[in-house]
Scaffold this motif. Structure first.
Motif, PDB file in Angstrom:
ATOM      1  N   LEU A  64       3.768   7.255  -3.534  1.00  0.00           N
ATOM      2  CA  LEU A  64       4.005   7.608  -2.136  1.00  0.00           C
ATOM      3  C   LEU A  64       4.606   6.383  -1.464  1.00  0.00           C
ATOM      4  O   LEU A  64       4.028   5.301  -1.466  1.00  0.00           O
ATOM      5  N   GLN A  65       5.791   6.582  -0.912  1.00  0.00           N
ATOM      6  CA  GLN A  65       6.496   5.502  -0.247  1.00  0.00           C
ATOM      7  C   GLN A  65       6.116   5.516   1.232  1.00  0.00           C
ATOM      8  O   GLN A  65       6.359   6.499   1.927  1.00  0.00           O
ATOM      9  N   HIS A  70       4.635   1.955  10.618  1.00  0.00           N
ATOM     10  CA  HIS A  70       3.259   2.229  11.008  1.00  0.00           C
ATOM     11  C   HIS A  70       2.357   2.599   9.827  1.00  0.00           C
ATOM     12  O   HIS A  70       1.157   2.393   9.860  1.00  0.00           O
ATOM     13  N   PHE A  71       2.930   3.166   8.777  1.00  0.00           N
ATOM     14  CA  PHE A  71       2.122   3.766   7.723  1.00  0.00           C
ATOM     15  C   PHE A  71       1.313   2.788   6.882  1.00  0.00           C
ATOM     16  O   PHE A  71       0.223   3.143   6.429  1.00  0.00           O
ATOM     17  N   PRO A  72       1.771   1.566   6.624  1.00  0.00           N
ATOM     18  CA  PRO A  72       0.917   0.641   5.878  1.00  0.00           C
ATOM     19  C   PRO A  72      -0.420   0.364   6.573  1.00  0.00           C
ATOM     20  O   PRO A  72      -1.398   0.005   5.916  1.00  0.00           O
ATOM     21  N   THR A  86      -2.129   8.062  -7.335  1.00  0.00           N
ATOM     22  CA  THR A  86      -0.896   7.890  -6.561  1.00  0.00           C
ATOM     23  C   THR A  86      -0.755   6.439  -6.138  1.00  0.00           C
ATOM     24  O   THR A  86      -1.606   5.907  -5.428  1.00  0.00           O
ATOM     25  N   ALA A  87       0.314   5.808  -6.594  1.00  0.00           N
ATOM     26  CA  ALA A  87       0.602   4.432  -6.187  1.00  0.00           C
ATOM     27  C   ALA A  87       1.241   4.455  -4.802  1.00  0.00           C
ATOM     28  O   ALA A  87       2.076   5.313  -4.511  1.00  0.00           O
ATOM     29  N   LEU A  88       0.855   3.516  -3.941  1.00  0.00           N
ATOM     30  CA  LEU A  88       1.426   3.413  -2.599  1.00  0.00           C
ATOM     31  C   LEU A  88       2.366   2.218  -2.546  1.00  0.00           C
ATOM     32  O   LEU A  88       2.021   1.129  -2.995  1.00  0.00           O
ATOM     33  N   ILE A  89       3.543   2.437  -1.972  1.00  0.00           N
ATOM     34  CA  ILE A  89       4.532   1.372  -1.825  1.00  0.00           C
ATOM     35  C   ILE A  89       4.889   1.249  -0.358  1.00  0.00           C
ATOM     36  O   ILE A  89       5.305   2.219   0.275  1.00  0.00           O
ATOM     37  N   SER A  90       4.756   0.043   0.182  1.00  0.00           N
ATOM     38  CA  SER A  90       5.152  -0.235   1.558  1.00  0.00           C
ATOM     39  C   SER A  90       6.609  -0.688   1.571  1.00  0.00           C
ATOM     40  O   SER A  90       6.948  -1.733   1.006  1.00  0.00           O
ATOM     41  N   VAL A  91       7.462   0.099   2.207  1.00  0.00           N
ATOM     42  CA  VAL A  91       8.880  -0.237   2.275  1.00  0.00           C
ATOM     43  C   VAL A  91       9.089  -1.577   2.978  1.00  0.00           C
ATOM     44  O   VAL A  91       9.900  -2.396   2.546  1.00  0.00           O
ATOM     45  N   ALA A  93       7.010  -4.181   3.188  1.00  0.00           N
ATOM     46  CA  ALA A  93       6.594  -5.287   2.319  1.00  0.00           C
ATOM     47  C   ALA A  93       7.626  -5.517   1.220  1.00  0.00           C
ATOM     48  O   ALA A  93       7.972  -6.669   0.910  1.00  0.00           O
ATOM     49  N   GLU A  94       8.132  -4.453   0.624  1.00  0.00           N
ATOM     50  CA  GLU A  94       9.130  -4.592  -0.434  1.00  0.00           C
ATOM     51  C   GLU A  94      10.425  -5.205   0.108  1.00  0.00           C
ATOM     52  O   GLU A  94      11.062  -6.020  -0.558  1.00  0.00           O
ATOM     53  N   ALA A  95      10.811  -4.830   1.330  1.00  0.00           N
ATOM     54  CA  ALA A  95      12.000  -5.420   1.947  1.00  0.00           C
ATOM     55  C   ALA A  95      11.787  -6.919   2.182  1.00  0.00           C
ATOM     56  O   ALA A  95      12.686  -7.726   1.928  1.00  0.00           O
ATOM     57  N   ALA A  96      10.594  -7.286   2.632  1.00  0.00           N
ATOM     58  CA  ALA A  96      10.293  -8.702   2.858  1.00  0.00           C
ATOM     59  C   ALA A  96      10.320  -9.484   1.542  1.00  0.00           C
ATOM     60  O   ALA A  96      10.872 -10.593   1.479  1.00  0.00           O
ATOM     61  N   PHE A  97       9.741  -8.923   0.474  1.00  0.00           N
ATOM     62  CA  PHE A  97       9.764  -9.583  -0.834  1.00  0.00           C
ATOM     63  C   PHE A  97      11.197  -9.755  -1.326  1.00  0.00           C
ATOM     64  O   PHE A  97      11.567 -10.809  -1.846  1.00  0.00           O
ATOM     65  N   SER A  98      12.008  -8.707  -1.174  1.00  0.00           N
ATOM     66  CA  SER A  98      13.410  -8.773  -1.610  1.00  0.00           C
ATOM     67  C   SER A  98      14.186  -9.811  -0.817  1.00  0.00           C
ATOM     68  O   SER A  98      14.998 -10.547  -1.373  1.00  0.00           O
TER      69      SER A  98
END
Length: 153
Positions: A64-65, A70-72, A86-91, A93-98
């Motif tokens: 689940l992306q 707000h969702f994280p 279900t794995a949760l991915i914070s968009v 957080a991933e943008a910040a890591f990238s």
């Protein structure tokens, strides 16, 4: 707007056309987050997650992306509702890591621990400032309200 645009679905399918994508905007979660109701154990948060994600849970997704900023905040509640399958991915957080990875690879990281912060919101700046301690763990002052009109100037 992002869900209506289909941008995430198109991006995911461009990477792997065999992936099934289910998108929903979950607007009640945005409103609850802005009112400070997002923690595990909060009855309003628990009820809203169950109502908004009932179709998702029935679908039994692998991932689940959490695409909205707000969702994280609801991550613990969502994880509890959907379960460990279900794995949760914070968009965000991933943008910040990238971004950090890109800056490091291009020798663009700042040589200081902390810079200056400016806070912008698409909602009322006063409301965001008042909620900041709960949302961010510290008080801030939002300096400007961003909307379609302020972006034109």
């Amino acid at each position: 707007a992002t869900v209506k645009s289909g941008a995430f679905a198109r991006g995911i399918q461009a990477l792997d056309g065999s992936v099934e994508v289910f998108s929903d905007s979950c607007q009640s979660l945005v409103a609850l987050a802005e009112l400070g109701h997002f923690a595990a154990g909060d009855p309003l948060a628990e009820q809203a997650v169950a109502a908004e994600l009932a179709a998702v849970k029935a679908w039994e997704p692998d991932v689940l992306q959490l695409a909205c900023t707000h969702f994280p905040l609801f991550q613990e509640v969502i994880a509890g509702y959907l379960g460990s399958g279900t794995a949760l991915i914070s968009v965000g957080a991933e943008a910040a890591f990238s971004l950090r990875e890109y800056l490091a690879e291009n020798s663009m990281l700042a040589e200081r621990d902390c810079g200056e912060h400016q806070w912008f919101t698409s909602g009322a700046a006063e409301d965001f400032s008042a909620m900041s301690a709960k949302l961010l763990g510290r008080s801030i002052t939002a300096q400007q309200h961003i909307n379609s009109e302020t972006l034109k100037t």
